[in-house]
Write a protein that holds these residues in place. Structure first.
Motif, PDB file in Angstrom:
ATOM      1  N   PRO A 139       0.928  -1.215  -0.025  1.00  0.00           N
ATOM      2  CA  PRO A 139       0.144  -0.033   0.082  1.00  0.00           C
ATOM      3  C   PRO A 139       0.819   1.353   0.013  1.00  0.00           C
ATOM      4  CG  PRO A 139       0.140  -0.959   2.116  1.00  0.00           C
ATOM      5  CD  PRO A 139       0.589  -1.936   1.224  1.00  0.00           C
ATOM      6  N   THR A 140       0.265   2.318  -0.758  1.00  0.00           N
ATOM      7  CA  THR A 140       1.120   3.542  -0.769  1.00  0.00           C
ATOM      8  C   THR A 140       1.058   4.280   0.558  1.00  0.00           C
ATOM      9  OG1 THR A 140       0.780   5.771  -1.528  1.00  0.00           O
ATOM     10  CG2 THR A 140      -1.121   4.573  -1.361  1.00  0.00           C
ATOM     11  N   VAL A 166      -5.247  11.916  -9.127  1.00  0.00           N
ATOM     12  CA  VAL A 166      -5.394  10.388  -8.883  1.00  0.00           C
ATOM     13  C   VAL A 166      -4.173   9.760  -8.245  1.00  0.00           C
ATOM     14  CG1 VAL A 166      -6.307   8.186  -9.360  1.00  0.00           C
ATOM     15  CG2 VAL A 166      -7.396  10.371 -10.432  1.00  0.00           C
ATOM     16  N   GLN A 167      -4.147   9.230  -7.062  1.00  0.00           N
ATOM     17  CA  GLN A 167      -2.874   8.547  -6.609  1.00  0.00           C
ATOM     18  C   GLN A 167      -3.253   7.096  -6.502  1.00  0.00           C
ATOM     19  OE1 GLN A 167      -2.198   9.304  -2.590  1.00  0.00           O
ATOM     20  NE2 GLN A 167      -0.246   8.411  -2.319  1.00  0.00           N
ATOM     21  N   THR A 168      -2.383   6.414  -6.771  1.00  0.00           N
ATOM     22  CA  THR A 168      -2.763   4.978  -6.757  1.00  0.00           C
ATOM     23  C   THR A 168      -2.770   4.223  -5.500  1.00  0.00           C
ATOM     24  OG1 THR A 168      -0.253   4.263  -7.049  1.00  0.00           O
ATOM     25  CG2 THR A 168      -1.747   4.503  -9.111  1.00  0.00           C
ATOM     26  N   LEU A 169      -3.307   3.210  -5.401  1.00  0.00           N
ATOM     27  CA  LEU A 169      -3.276   2.571  -4.132  1.00  0.00           C
ATOM     28  C   LEU A 169      -2.241   1.863  -3.500  1.00  0.00           C
ATOM     29  CD1 LEU A 169      -6.118   2.161  -2.172  1.00  0.00           C
ATOM     30  CD2 LEU A 169      -6.243  -0.327  -3.069  1.00  0.00           C
ATOM     31  N   GLY A 170      -1.330   1.432  -4.393  1.00  0.00           N
ATOM     32  CA  GLY A 170      -0.254   0.925  -4.101  1.00  0.00           C
ATOM     33  C   GLY A 170       0.636   0.268  -5.476  1.00  0.00           C
ATOM     34  N   GLY A 177      -2.779  -5.864 -11.553  1.00  0.00           N
ATOM     35  CA  GLY A 177      -3.367  -4.704 -11.018  1.00  0.00           C
ATOM     36  C   GLY A 177      -3.731  -3.500 -12.196  1.00  0.00           C
ATOM     37  N   ASN A 178      -3.271  -2.641 -12.087  1.00  0.00           N
ATOM     38  CA  ASN A 178      -3.502  -1.346 -13.196  1.00  0.00           C
ATOM     39  C   ASN A 178      -2.874  -1.810 -14.423  1.00  0.00           C
ATOM     40  OD1 ASN A 178      -4.942   0.057 -11.307  1.00  0.00           O
ATOM     41  ND2 ASN A 178      -3.540   1.487 -10.993  1.00  0.00           N
ATOM     42  N   GLY A 179      -1.963  -2.645 -14.437  1.00  0.00           N
ATOM     43  CA  GLY A 179      -1.276  -2.921 -15.592  1.00  0.00           C
ATOM     44  C   GLY A 179       0.322  -2.352 -15.798  1.00  0.00           C
ATOM     45  N   ASP A 180       0.570  -1.538 -14.780  1.00  0.00           N
ATOM     46  CA  ASP A 180       1.659  -0.830 -15.070  1.00  0.00           C
ATOM     47  C   ASP A 180       2.690  -0.975 -13.717  1.00  0.00           C
ATOM     48  OD1 ASP A 180       0.398   0.617 -13.283  1.00  0.00           O
ATOM     49  OD2 ASP A 180       0.609   2.531 -14.052  1.00  0.00           O
ATOM     50  N   GLY A 181       2.311  -1.692 -12.758  1.00  0.00           N
ATOM     51  CA  GLY A 181       3.242  -2.026 -11.925  1.00  0.00           C
ATOM     52  C   GLY A 181       2.317  -1.431 -10.384  1.00  0.00           C
ATOM     53  N   THR A 182       1.416  -0.668 -10.812  1.00  0.00           N
ATOM     54  CA  THR A 182       0.718  -0.099  -9.598  1.00  0.00           C
ATOM     55  C   THR A 182      -0.671  -0.707  -9.691  1.00  0.00           C
ATOM     56  OG1 THR A 182      -0.494   1.465 -10.880  1.00  0.00           O
ATOM     57  CG2 THR A 182       1.962   2.186 -10.040  1.00  0.00           C
ATOM     58  N   GLU A 183      -1.509  -0.452  -8.297  1.00  0.00           N
ATOM     59  CA  GLU A 183      -2.918  -0.627  -8.346  1.00  0.00           C
ATOM     60  C   GLU A 183      -3.658   0.181  -7.761  1.00  0.00           C
ATOM     61  OE1 GLU A 183      -5.064  -2.982  -8.899  1.00  0.00           O
ATOM     62  OE2 GLU A 183      -6.433  -2.720  -7.088  1.00  0.00           O
ATOM     63  N   THR A 193     -10.382  -0.217  -6.667  1.00  0.00           N
ATOM     64  CA  THR A 193      -9.407  -1.480  -6.485  1.00  0.00           C
ATOM     65  C   THR A 193      -9.843  -2.365  -7.396  1.00  0.00           C
ATOM     66  OG1 THR A 193      -8.364  -2.804  -5.030  1.00  0.00           O
ATOM     67  CG2 THR A 193     -10.519  -2.411  -4.395  1.00  0.00           C
ATOM     68  N   HIS A 194      -8.949  -3.220  -7.814  1.00  0.00           N
ATOM     69  CA  HIS A 194      -9.283  -4.853  -8.620  1.00  0.00           C
ATOM     70  C   HIS A 194      -9.239  -5.823  -7.387  1.00  0.00           C
ATOM     71  CE1 HIS A 194      -7.083  -2.348 -11.934  1.00  0.00           C
ATOM     72  NE2 HIS A 194      -8.131  -2.954 -12.572  1.00  0.00           N
ATOM     73  N   LEU A 195      -9.121  -5.394  -6.097  1.00  0.00           N
ATOM     74  CA  LEU A 195      -8.994  -6.438  -5.265  1.00  0.00           C
ATOM     75  C   LEU A 195     -10.405  -7.133  -4.785  1.00  0.00           C
ATOM     76  CD1 LEU A 195      -6.612  -4.721  -3.120  1.00  0.00           C
ATOM     77  CD2 LEU A 195      -6.252  -7.110  -3.853  1.00  0.00           C
ATOM     78  N   HIS A 196     -10.761  -8.353  -4.985  1.00  0.00           N
ATOM     79  CA  HIS A 196     -11.891  -9.022  -4.873  1.00  0.00           C
ATOM     80  C   HIS A 196     -11.446  -9.859  -3.458  1.00  0.00           C
ATOM     81  CE1 HIS A 196     -13.655  -8.065  -8.678  1.00  0.00           C
ATOM     82  NE2 HIS A 196     -12.862  -8.368  -9.239  1.00  0.00           N
TER      83      HIS A 196
END
Length: 249
Positions: A139-140, A166-170, A177-183, A193-196
């Motif tokens: 997490p960030t 927009v800041q990323t979650l982590g 995640g977001n596809g670029d190393g972040t989520e 979030t993508h977290l299920h």
């Protein structure tokens, strides 16, 4: 004796946006609040007409891909309410497709972009291949969590490109995640979030962050200290997290 206010938690479109149990994040918040002796009104909202007058926390789960456009149409009447909630500091948790529909635009088919609700800035481009795996996130610092990892699973066909403010979650430790190393996305009281899992069941510290925001918004004074009724909930969450991390080595 101080009487704490009743917390109102609204779960938007639970009949449509619950394909991964994400609407149950509302129940997780409610359970953690009642374990602390708080009064909670958990409201399932299938239309804007059913919105309660006052809302202290909002949950929007994920819909399936074939129903994206129908879900977008059902969400449009909530635009003004969502914007007002975020302006007031109401914590809003949105998961996967529910979150992507609140962005600026998403790619429905290759080259076909659809405007979202623009509640937050960001685009959701299609992926070359669907992301379906366990997801582990560092997490960030902006989340102010003590936990070293957020844990869940992902199952999505679109990445996310954060826009202005927009800041990323982590940062992803495992998964796409977001596809670029972040989520994820973090904008004030908004968490996407993508977290299920549901995410709040496996990550109680994130749940308590949202819950504290809701309590403060309601004018409550209770602090999120340790409560005996939470021990079993936290134990279950810890076991689930440990099982995921162990499977990943």
């Amino acid at each position: 004796m101080t009487i704490e206010p009743t917390l109102t938690i609204a779960v938007l479109l639970p009949s449509r946006c619950n394909v991964n149990g994400d609407a149950e994040n509302g129940a997780v918040l409610a359970r953690r609040a009642t374990a602390r002796g708080l009064s909670v009104d958990l409201v399932l909202v299938d239309s804007v007409d059913a919105l309660p007058e006052t809302v202290h926390a909002v949950v929007l789960g994920s819909c399936d891909d074939p129903s994206l456009l129908d879900t977008l149409d059902e969400l449009r009447p909530f635009h003004d309410a969502l914007a007002a909630w975020l302006q007031r500091g109401v914590p809003v948790l949105a998961v996967a497709n529910g979150w992507k529909l609140l962005g600026r635009r998403f790619e429905l088919e290759p080259g076909e972009w659809i405007d979202g609700l623009s509640i937050i800035e960001g685009d959701a481009p299609l992926r070359m291949a669907r992301a379906s795996d366990d997801l582990v996130v560092v997490p960030t610092r902006g989340l102010e969590l003590e936990t070293p990892l957020l844990v869940g699973y992902e199952n999505h066909a679109r990445d996310f490109r954060p826009g202005t403010g927009v800041q990323t979650l982590g940062v992803t430790q495992h998964g796409r995640g977001n596809g670029d190393g972040t989520e994820g996305a973090l904008v004030g009281p908004f968490v996407g979030t993508h977290l299920h899992g549901p995410v709040l069941a496996k990550n109680p510290e994130l749940a308590d962050r949202l819950l504290l925001q809701a309590i403060q918004l309601a004018g409550g004074t209770i602090m999120l200290d340790e409560a005996p009724a939470l021990h079993r909930l936290d134990e279950i969450a810890a076991n689930a997290r440990d099982a995921v991390l162990a499977s990943l080595g």
